[in-house]
Design a protein around this motif. Structure first.
Motif, PDB file in Angstrom:
ATOM      1  N   ASP A   1       0.825  -1.210   0.000  1.00  0.00           N
ATOM      2  CA  ASP A   1       0.000   0.000   0.000  1.00  0.00           C
ATOM      3  C   ASP A   1       0.863   1.267   0.000  1.00  0.00           C
ATOM      4  O   ASP A   1       0.522   2.262  -0.645  1.00  0.00           O
ATOM      5  CB  ASP A   1      -0.933   0.005   1.224  1.00  0.00           C
ATOM      6  N   ALA A   2       2.002   1.221   0.709  1.00  0.00           N
ATOM      7  CA  ALA A   2       2.880   2.407   0.743  1.00  0.00           C
ATOM      8  C   ALA A   2       3.452   2.677  -0.658  1.00  0.00           C
ATOM      9  O   ALA A   2       3.548   3.832  -1.088  1.00  0.00           O
ATOM     10  CB  ALA A   2       4.008   2.199   1.748  1.00  0.00           C
ATOM     11  N   GLN A   3       3.807   1.608  -1.360  1.00  0.00           N
ATOM     12  CA  GLN A   3       4.307   1.781  -2.733  1.00  0.00           C
ATOM     13  C   GLN A   3       3.211   2.333  -3.644  1.00  0.00           C
ATOM     14  O   GLN A   3       3.463   3.227  -4.464  1.00  0.00           O
ATOM     15  CB  GLN A   3       4.830   0.438  -3.281  1.00  0.00           C
ATOM     16  N   LEU A   4       1.987   1.811  -3.478  1.00  0.00           N
ATOM     17  CA  LEU A   4       0.864   2.304  -4.297  1.00  0.00           C
ATOM     18  C   LEU A   4       0.622   3.789  -4.037  1.00  0.00           C
ATOM     19  O   LEU A   4       0.338   4.561  -4.958  1.00  0.00           O
ATOM     20  CB  LEU A   4      -0.409   1.492  -4.001  1.00  0.00           C
TER      21      LEU A   4
ATOM     22  N   ILE B   1       3.115   5.732  -5.954  1.00  0.00           N
ATOM     23  CA  ILE B   1       2.786   5.711  -7.393  1.00  0.00           C
ATOM     24  C   ILE B   1       1.661   6.718  -7.670  1.00  0.00           C
ATOM     25  O   ILE B   1       1.735   7.489  -8.630  1.00  0.00           O
ATOM     26  CB  ILE B   1       2.408   4.280  -7.839  1.00  0.00           C
ATOM     27  N   ALA B   2       0.658   6.733  -6.796  1.00  0.00           N
ATOM     28  CA  ALA B   2      -0.454   7.689  -6.967  1.00  0.00           C
ATOM     29  C   ALA B   2       0.066   9.126  -6.872  1.00  0.00           C
ATOM     30  O   ALA B   2      -0.279   9.978  -7.694  1.00  0.00           O
ATOM     31  CB  ALA B   2      -1.526   7.448  -5.909  1.00  0.00           C
ATOM     32  N   ALA B   3       0.926   9.388  -5.898  1.00  0.00           N
ATOM     33  CA  ALA B   3       1.433  10.751  -5.695  1.00  0.00           C
ATOM     34  C   ALA B   3       2.237  11.231  -6.908  1.00  0.00           C
ATOM     35  O   ALA B   3       2.284  12.431  -7.187  1.00  0.00           O
ATOM     36  CB  ALA B   3       2.291  10.807  -4.436  1.00  0.00           C
ATOM     37  N   SER B   4       2.868  10.291  -7.614  1.00  0.00           N
ATOM     38  CA  SER B   4       3.681  10.674  -8.779  1.00  0.00           C
ATOM     39  C   SER B   4       2.833  10.738 -10.051  1.00  0.00           C
ATOM     40  O   SER B   4       3.360  10.999 -11.132  1.00  0.00           O
ATOM     41  CB  SER B   4       4.802   9.655  -8.985  1.00  0.00           C
ATOM     42  N   ASP B   5       1.539  10.421  -9.932  1.00  0.00           N
ATOM     43  CA  ASP B   5       0.627  10.344 -11.076  1.00  0.00           C
ATOM     44  C   ASP B   5       1.042   9.240 -12.049  1.00  0.00           C
ATOM     45  O   ASP B   5       0.903   9.372 -13.262  1.00  0.00           O
ATOM     46  CB  ASP B   5       0.554  11.697 -11.802  1.00  0.00           C
ATOM     47  N   GLY B   6       1.577   8.150 -11.480  1.00  0.00           N
ATOM     48  CA  GLY B   6       2.044   7.029 -12.299  1.00  0.00           C
ATOM     49  C   GLY B   6       0.958   6.023 -12.596  1.00  0.00           C
ATOM     50  O   GLY B   6      -0.224   6.380 -12.702  1.00  0.00           O
ATOM     51  N   LEU B   7       1.336   4.742 -12.696  1.00  0.00           N
ATOM     52  CA  LEU B   7       0.380   3.719 -13.137  1.00  0.00           C
ATOM     53  C   LEU B   7       0.851   2.321 -12.743  1.00  0.00           C
ATOM     54  O   LEU B   7       2.053   2.059 -12.672  1.00  0.00           O
ATOM     55  CB  LEU B   7       0.264   3.817 -14.664  1.00  0.00           C
ATOM     56  N   VAL B   8      -0.121   1.441 -12.503  1.00  0.00           N
ATOM     57  CA  VAL B   8       0.155   0.017 -12.317  1.00  0.00           C
ATOM     58  C   VAL B   8      -0.584  -0.770 -13.398  1.00  0.00           C
ATOM     59  O   VAL B   8      -1.787  -0.569 -13.600  1.00  0.00           O
ATOM     60  CB  VAL B   8      -0.294  -0.478 -10.919  1.00  0.00           C
ATOM     61  N   GLY B   9       0.141  -1.636 -14.095  1.00  0.00           N
ATOM     62  CA  GLY B   9      -0.466  -2.552 -15.065  1.00  0.00           C
ATOM     63  C   GLY B   9      -0.732  -3.876 -14.364  1.00  0.00           C
ATOM     64  O   GLY B   9       0.193  -4.501 -13.843  1.00  0.00           O
TER      65      GLY B   9
ATOM     66  N   ARG C   1     -10.864  -8.194  -8.768  1.00  0.00           N
ATOM     67  CA  ARG C   1     -10.600  -7.750  -7.379  1.00  0.00           C
ATOM     68  C   ARG C   1      -9.351  -6.871  -7.303  1.00  0.00           C
ATOM     69  O   ARG C   1      -9.331  -5.852  -6.624  1.00  0.00           O
ATOM     70  CB  ARG C   1     -10.407  -8.963  -6.459  1.00  0.00           C
ATOM     71  N   HIS C   2      -8.281  -7.309  -8.002  1.00  0.00           N
ATOM     72  CA  HIS C   2      -7.053  -6.487  -8.004  1.00  0.00           C
ATOM     73  C   HIS C   2      -7.312  -5.140  -8.674  1.00  0.00           C
ATOM     74  O   HIS C   2      -6.850  -4.103  -8.197  1.00  0.00           O
ATOM     75  CB  HIS C   2      -5.892  -7.227  -8.691  1.00  0.00           C
ATOM     76  N   VAL C   3      -8.059  -5.155  -9.776  1.00  0.00           N
ATOM     77  CA  VAL C   3      -8.381  -3.889 -10.455  1.00  0.00           C
ATOM     78  C   VAL C   3      -9.129  -2.972  -9.490  1.00  0.00           C
ATOM     79  O   VAL C   3      -8.776  -1.799  -9.327  1.00  0.00           O
ATOM     80  CB  VAL C   3      -9.221  -4.146 -11.738  1.00  0.00           C
ATOM     81  N   GLU C   4     -10.140  -3.524  -8.824  1.00  0.00           N
ATOM     82  CA  GLU C   4     -10.948  -2.694  -7.906  1.00  0.00           C
ATOM     83  C   GLU C   4     -10.085  -2.138  -6.773  1.00  0.00           C
ATOM     84  O   GLU C   4     -10.190  -0.967  -6.411  1.00  0.00           O
ATOM     85  CB  GLU C   4     -12.100  -3.521  -7.313  1.00  0.00           C
ATOM     86  N   TYR C   5      -9.232  -2.990  -6.225  1.00  0.00           N
ATOM     87  CA  TYR C   5      -8.382  -2.560  -5.110  1.00  0.00           C
ATOM     88  C   TYR C   5      -7.436  -1.449  -5.569  1.00  0.00           C
ATOM     89  O   TYR C   5      -7.269  -0.427  -4.897  1.00  0.00           O
ATOM     90  CB  TYR C   5      -7.579  -3.757  -4.586  1.00  0.00           C
ATOM     91  N   LEU C   6      -6.821  -1.660  -6.729  1.00  0.00           N
ATOM     92  CA  LEU C   6      -5.856  -0.678  -7.235  1.00  0.00           C
ATOM     93  C   LEU C   6      -6.556   0.636  -7.590  1.00  0.00           C
ATOM     94  O   LEU C   6      -6.024   1.719  -7.334  1.00  0.00           O
ATOM     95  CB  LEU C   6      -5.102  -1.245  -8.442  1.00  0.00           C
ATOM     96  N   VAL C   7      -7.749   0.542  -8.168  1.00  0.00           N
ATOM     97  CA  VAL C   7      -8.496   1.771  -8.482  1.00  0.00           C
ATOM     98  C   VAL C   7      -8.819   2.523  -7.186  1.00  0.00           C
ATOM     99  O   VAL C   7      -8.691   3.751  -7.119  1.00  0.00           O
ATOM    100  CB  VAL C   7      -9.783   1.458  -9.287  1.00  0.00           C
ATOM    101  N   ALA C   8      -9.174   1.789  -6.131  1.00  0.00           N
ATOM    102  CA  ALA C   8      -9.481   2.445  -4.855  1.00  0.00           C
ATOM    103  C   ALA C   8      -8.240   3.158  -4.305  1.00  0.00           C
ATOM    104  O   ALA C   8      -8.333   4.237  -3.724  1.00  0.00           O
ATOM    105  CB  ALA C   8      -9.998   1.415  -3.847  1.00  0.00           C
ATOM    106  N   LYS C   9      -7.066   2.556  -4.486  1.00  0.00           N
ATOM    107  CA  LYS C   9      -5.836   3.148  -3.949  1.00  0.00           C
ATOM    108  C   LYS C   9      -5.243   4.228  -4.857  1.00  0.00           C
ATOM    109  O   LYS C   9      -4.652   5.189  -4.383  1.00  0.00           O
ATOM    110  CB  LYS C   9      -4.757   2.061  -3.763  1.00  0.00           C
ATOM    111  N   LEU C  10      -5.346   4.018  -6.167  1.00  0.00           N
ATOM    112  CA  LEU C  10      -4.625   4.871  -7.120  1.00  0.00           C
ATOM    113  C   LEU C  10      -5.512   5.871  -7.844  1.00  0.00           C
ATOM    114  O   LEU C  10      -5.021   6.833  -8.423  1.00  0.00           O
ATOM    115  CB  LEU C  10      -3.932   4.012  -8.186  1.00  0.00           C
ATOM    116  N   GLY C  11      -6.798   5.589  -7.850  1.00  0.00           N
ATOM    117  CA  GLY C  11      -7.711   6.417  -8.645  1.00  0.00           C
ATOM    118  C   GLY C  11      -7.900   5.819 -10.032  1.00  0.00           C
ATOM    119  O   GLY C  11      -7.083   5.012 -10.502  1.00  0.00           O
ATOM    120  N   GLU C  12      -8.967   6.232 -10.698  1.00  0.00           N
ATOM    121  CA  GLU C  12      -9.368   5.643 -11.994  1.00  0.00           C
ATOM    122  C   GLU C  12      -8.344   5.820 -13.108  1.00  0.00           C
ATOM    123  O   GLU C  12      -8.342   5.085 -14.079  1.00  0.00           O
ATOM    124  CB  GLU C  12     -10.667   6.304 -12.476  1.00  0.00           C
TER     125      GLU C  12
END
Ligand code: ZN
Length: 343
Positions: free
Chosen positions: A234-237, A240-248, A273-284
């Protein structure tokens, strides 16, 4: 269905390992097994993605080619292997007769998406061929490399990747070496994407502190759902969100399941489930796909690339609307590549 631009596949590795039996032209007539070939890409709405050049350990080459370890070690020159795989990349593009196109910019990819041409982006998975210096970097860039992961799982001159057992933390070793830091700076300067997917935690944080580009992990998942050391905490995510990056999102069952098993009997809803979790953490805007086709074991329900429409249906069934589905499929990749490459 929206066309799917994908953050990671290992088709070039397959073609390189099988070059005796599988000439590059057979990508267009259809390959036996594996996850990707042109007819299946077409059928699936696969719009292209990042194609990895990867130098596997000599032991793996020996196994896959049925040759002795000594023979594989003898031939193990990372620079030559990379050059051979890059040659295969261009031969595949040439053999496609316009059905595929090599892309250097976000504009190139957008044009491919519009015309229905498969977009080919060259990625270096492990910079072992650079041998710890930056002297060869320019040559790789000139040959079309637009994205670099400094190392794979094993140590090299730039640092070392995540190399730990399941379940485990990504904190598996020391961070970037001085050469690794120089490589990150050089990639920033040349506007080459840096892939954090194989970085251990310290290397990840070293890169996060140093890089001025969005932080991108091309093929990793959420550690909270599957405690595989290659997945992101979660800390890494958060970084990534703060840098406006992305997870594939990686489709490999070992990266999806809570028990970390390589097991085909894994429902597509695990990817959802992973998509939903990542969207919740990183944004759409910061989640996309990084299938790892031809590099991992897929859920049986996915089968190969032709399972993409089933995945998109599973996402829709989970309430993901058309707008988010398009972002996941290609818009987010285009956004982050444009920011990184400056196009
Ligand atoms: Zn990988």
């Amino acid at each position: 269905m929206a066309p799917v631009f994908d953050g990671h596949n290992d088709l070039l590795l397959r073609l390189w390992l099988e070059q005796q039996q599988t000439p590059v032209e057979s990508v267009f007539s259809g390959l036996d097994g594996g996850h990707l070939d042109y007819p299946r890409m077409r059928q699936a709405g696969f719009a292209g993605g990042l194609f990895a050049v990867f130098v596997p350990p000599a032991r793996y080459v020996a196994q896959q080619r049925g040759i002795s370890l000594a023979a594989a070690q003898e031939a193990h020159c990372p620079l030559r292997i990379c050059q051979q795989q890059i040659d295969l990349f261009y031969r595949m593009a040439a053999a496609s007769q316009g059905k595929m196109a090599v892309c250097h910019s976000a504009r190139d990819i957008a044009q491919c998406l519009q015309s229905g041409t498969i977009a080919l982006v060259l990625h270096l998975e492990g910079a072992d061929a650079l041998d710890g210096t930056l002297t060869g970097l320019e040559t790789f860039i000139r040959r079309g490399v637009r994205s670099i992961g400094p190392f794979w799982n094993l140590p090299n001159a730039f640092g070392e990747g995540v190399n730990g057992a399941f379940p485990g933390s990504p904190d598996t070793g020391p961070g970037l070496t001085e050469a690794g830091k120089a490589l990150v700076r050089a990639c920033n300067q040349q506007r080459i994407m840096i892939d954090l997917s194989h970085m251990n935690e310290r290397a990840f944080w070293d890169t996060a502190a140093l890089s001025n580009a969005p932080l991108v992990a091309t093929h990793s998942n959420a550690h909270a759902l599957c405690p595989q050391p290659r997945n992101l905490t979660d800390a890494q995510l958060c970084a990534i969100a703060a840098s406006d990056g992305l997870v594939g999102v990686n489709f490999g069952t070992a990266f999806l399941r809570a028990d970390g098993q390589r097991n085909g009997k894994t429902a597509l809803t695990k990817i959802v489930r992973h998509v939903e979790y990542l969207v919740a953490k990183l944004g759409e805007d910061r989640v996309a796909f990084g299938s790892d086709f031809d590099g991992i074991s897929l859920p049986d329900e996915m089968g190969d690339v032709t399972g993409l429409p089933r995945l998109m249906a599973a996402l829709a069934a989970a309430g993901i609307d058309k707008s988010l589905s398009e972002k996941l499929a290609w818009r987010n990749w285009l956004r982050v590549l444009k920011m990184t490459w400056g196009d």
